[in-house]
Structures are given as C-alpha cells and as structure tokens.
Design an enzyme around this catalytic site. Structure first.
Site, mmCIF file in Angstrom:
data_model
loop_
_atom_site.group_PDB
_atom_site.id
_atom_site.type_symbol
_atom_site.label_atom_id
_atom_site.label_comp_id
_atom_site.label_asym_id
_atom_site.label_seq_id
_atom_site.Cartn_x
_atom_site.Cartn_y
_atom_site.Cartn_z
ATOM 1 C CB SER A 267 57.650 20.347 103.692
ATOM 2 O OG SER A 267 57.509 21.750 103.752
ATOM 3 C CG ASN A 268 52.916 23.110 103.062
ATOM 4 O OD1 ASN A 268 53.151 24.148 102.444
ATOM 5 N ND2 ASN A 268 52.823 23.066 104.388
ATOM 6 C CG HIS A 269 53.782 21.657 96.749
ATOM 7 N ND1 HIS A 269 55.009 21.346 96.233
ATOM 8 C CD2 HIS A 269 53.081 20.510 96.754
ATOM 9 C CE1 HIS A 269 55.046 20.061 95.905
ATOM 10 N NE2 HIS A 269 53.878 19.525 96.226
ATOM 11 C CB ALA B 265 50.988 26.287 104.006
#
Lengths: 233, 233
Positions: free
Chosen positions: A38-40, A104
């Site tokens: 995943s991402n922030h 995102a």
C-alpha cells in the site's frame, strides 16, 4: 445566457446539478490473505474535496481505498481495496460531469495473490522475489471514454514535481492537474495542511499556498468549477 | 514459601512487580518514501493483552507498529514502523520478565529503500521485480539472550494452524505459543472477537473459545502468569 447561467451558479451552488466523481486514499494490493502493498495516502485531501463539492451543490460519489475517515454529509461513498476494484467502482459510477482523481492508486500489484499465507522456509535465510505487474490506469481509462468527464488529476511526487505533473497532464489528456510535493512533511501525505500548484494544458500554473486541507479543497473546487463552466457554458 | 508467594500474587496482582514486554500490530516495510509492504494486523489483541497485564499489576512496555488505537492506562508505549525498528525498541526495553510477541512482524523487507518515489516507465507496460530479504526474527533473537524472559509467541495462520504453531514453538524455544486462525473472518485480524489455542512445549493445548479480545486477553494473561509463576516460584 452566460450571465444568467453564472448567476444561477451562485444562487444554487457552483456545481448544482452536476455529478462529480472523486477518488481518495491509497489502494491495497494483496500479496496473500495477510500481506499487502500500500502507500501513505490518508485520503484527507480527497475527502475534503468531496465535502467542498457537496457544499456547492454537486452530487458527489466518493470512491475510496482503505482510510480511517468519516463520510462527509450528502456524499455517496463506495469503499474498495485494490486498484482493479477502484476502476470497477468508478466505471459503475459513470457517467459523471467532473472527475477528480485524488487517490494514490498503486501502479503495480503482485502478479498472483497466494491463496494462503506465504511461509518462509525456516531452514534458510533466503530472500523472496515478488513479481509485480502494472495496474490499470484509472484516470487514463476514464478520460478516454466517449462520455469523458472534465478530468482533474493529482501528482504526488518527492522530486521534479512540476515536470512530472506536466508530463502526466499531457500523457493522460487531463483538463487540470494538481501537483503535490509529498517530500515535505508539513504538507502532503497524512498531514493536516497542504500546498499545491494547479497546472492547465497551456502549462499555466496557479499556486495555492499552505493552508488546511479543508480550505485548499474549497479553493480548488472553486477553481475547478470555474474552469469547468468556462468550457461548458 | 510457595503458599505465601501465591497469596502475595493475588493481593497485589498476578504480575505485580514484573516487567512485561508486549509487541503489537503490523510492521511497515518501506519500498520508497511513498509505498510500503504491510499486513492486516490491527494491534487489537496486543493492546488488549497490554491492558490486561497492567490490570494485574505488571509494568508494561508496549512496542507497536502503525495502528489506530489509544494507549491503555499505565502502559509505556513505543511506536515503530519496521521490523528492524521493532527489534531495536525491544532490545532497548530489555530486560523484562515476560515477553508476549503478538505483533505480526513482516518476514521480509525490500532489499533497498528507494530514496525517491519509484517512477513507472510511461512508454511500457513492464512489470517490476521487488527483491525482498529476510527480516531479523525478534522473538528468536530475544529468546536466545542470556537474560531470556519467559517467552510467549503468536502464530497467525490461514491453514495447518496447530502444526505450524507447534513447529514455531519448538524452533524458537518458546514457553508458550498462542495459535490464531486468521482465515476465519469472525476472529483474527481486525475483528472484535478472538478464539485461540495455547500450546506448551509438551504439546499440551488449551483452547479459549470465542469471546471479545478483551476477555480472551484477561484469560490469556491469567494462564501465562500461572505458567510463569509455576516456573519461577
């Protein structure tokens, strides 16, 4: 006609009667039933845009990855995990008049999802090779449709922000792109504030200086609505 | 002496005067400044154990990965991201009398963390190969120290639960292991309830049937404390 249309906008809300589709948050790409990539992204900017769009009268569909945020008033929320799921949810929400792609979205996902938790071999210290494949490009897919909406992208970068954002705007045939410097911890991912630069196809840029994501969202919705109406009245 | 020690336990709390180190939550392994690998651990079970241990008088250090949970009363919390950070925080918290390793520590991390967001090549549809290396084994590292605490592990599995848990207990030289079936959506990761089986080195197993994570945590702390005192008085 232009004057009465503009007056109507202010009476009933800048985006009254328009359907706006907003994506927000990260996507989560499963490796196995337990692990994922995943991402922030916190989803805060996309949620603030959804709230601001609803305030000016739009019908808002908010397609979001896994986030810890309450749904804004008068917003239809669709929760998804992966990029493929997000594309399917966006296609199901079409047609729309405007699309703001603030999520995102993971560029890559594991080639296969293991049906059970991957076991490490206790006898070795071997590493693991994870083969990733490209995800569909949600924004490019929707902006290539015959019923193409007014398309606003986001570019979250840690370097060469304006150059990368401009290339993305032109490559994906967008109407506007919002460039967001996520290397700066006071703005960007998971912060309360933001500061963005909006670029148009003529490569004119407009800067929105540091403010709360709520205030930046209202300014962006006003700017996007003005450009949208300039094209559509 | 045994009778008075046992009576003392009940008067002042089962783990009064003992330092217990508990790990909780997932770890997050950076791919680049934006992307990471993680897992679905919510941290709820580890936090419930920390709360239950504090209730029976233990001094509690809770080392946790990124979670969305409030800190229980009278618990010292240390927030970390990666498995390497979690090991360092645990080593800094030593010595302890008991260790409960409830965190879902990533077995692997990307070989290198890219200093800037990885760019996909817009001209191609190429995939990406992510080379992963093994993370340190926190539980095995701490249980091999000269000042080894009483060690309780967790095994979260989607299949062959008891066999995998027993192998982990023996491989890592643990005192107890808590086996947790995370394939069942009513228990396990991110659910409110749990149901676990505790296995000891003689391979006797004790089942704790489905209940809230708070109740299971109190039962587990009582069981762990009984085994710990059996060894230490």
């Amino acid at each position: 006609a232009l004057v009465s249309a503009a007056a109507g906008c202010f009476q009933t809300g800048l985006l009254s009667g328009r359907h706006i589709l907003i994506t927000a948050g990260p996507t989560q790409e499963a490796i196995d039933p337990v692990r994922y990539i995943s991402n922030h992204s916190s989803g805060k900017m996309g949620f603030a845009l959804a709230e601001a769009a609803a305030e000016v009268g739009a019908r808002v569909t908010l397609v979001c990855g896994p986030v810890h945020l309450p749904t804004p008033d008068r917003v239809t929320r669709v929760d998804v995990l992966s990029a493929c799921d997000m594309l399917a949810a966006c296609e199901a929400a079409m047609p729309c008049d405007l699309l703001i792609a603030a999520a995102a979205v993971a560029d890559y996902r594991p080639e296969a999802i293991a049906p059970h938790k991957l076991k490490k071999n206790p006898g070795t210290e071997d590493g693991l090779v994870l083969q990733l494949v490209r995800n569909p490009d949600i924004l490019a897919t929707l902006s290539a449709r015959p019923d193409r909406p007014f398309c606003v992208g986001f570019a979250a970068e840690t370097q060469n922000l304006i150059a990368y954002a401009t290339r993305k705007l032109l490559d994906k045939n967008l109407d506007l792109i919002v460039a967001n410097d996520v290397a700066d911890p006071s703005i960007g991912f998971n912060s309360e504030d933001n500061s963005v630069t909006v670029i148009d196809p003529q490569q004119h840029s407009t800067r929105f200086s540091q403010a709360s994501k709520g205030l930046i969202a209202r300014q962006l919705i006003a700017f996007i609505a003005a450009r949208y109406h300039h094209l559509h009245i």
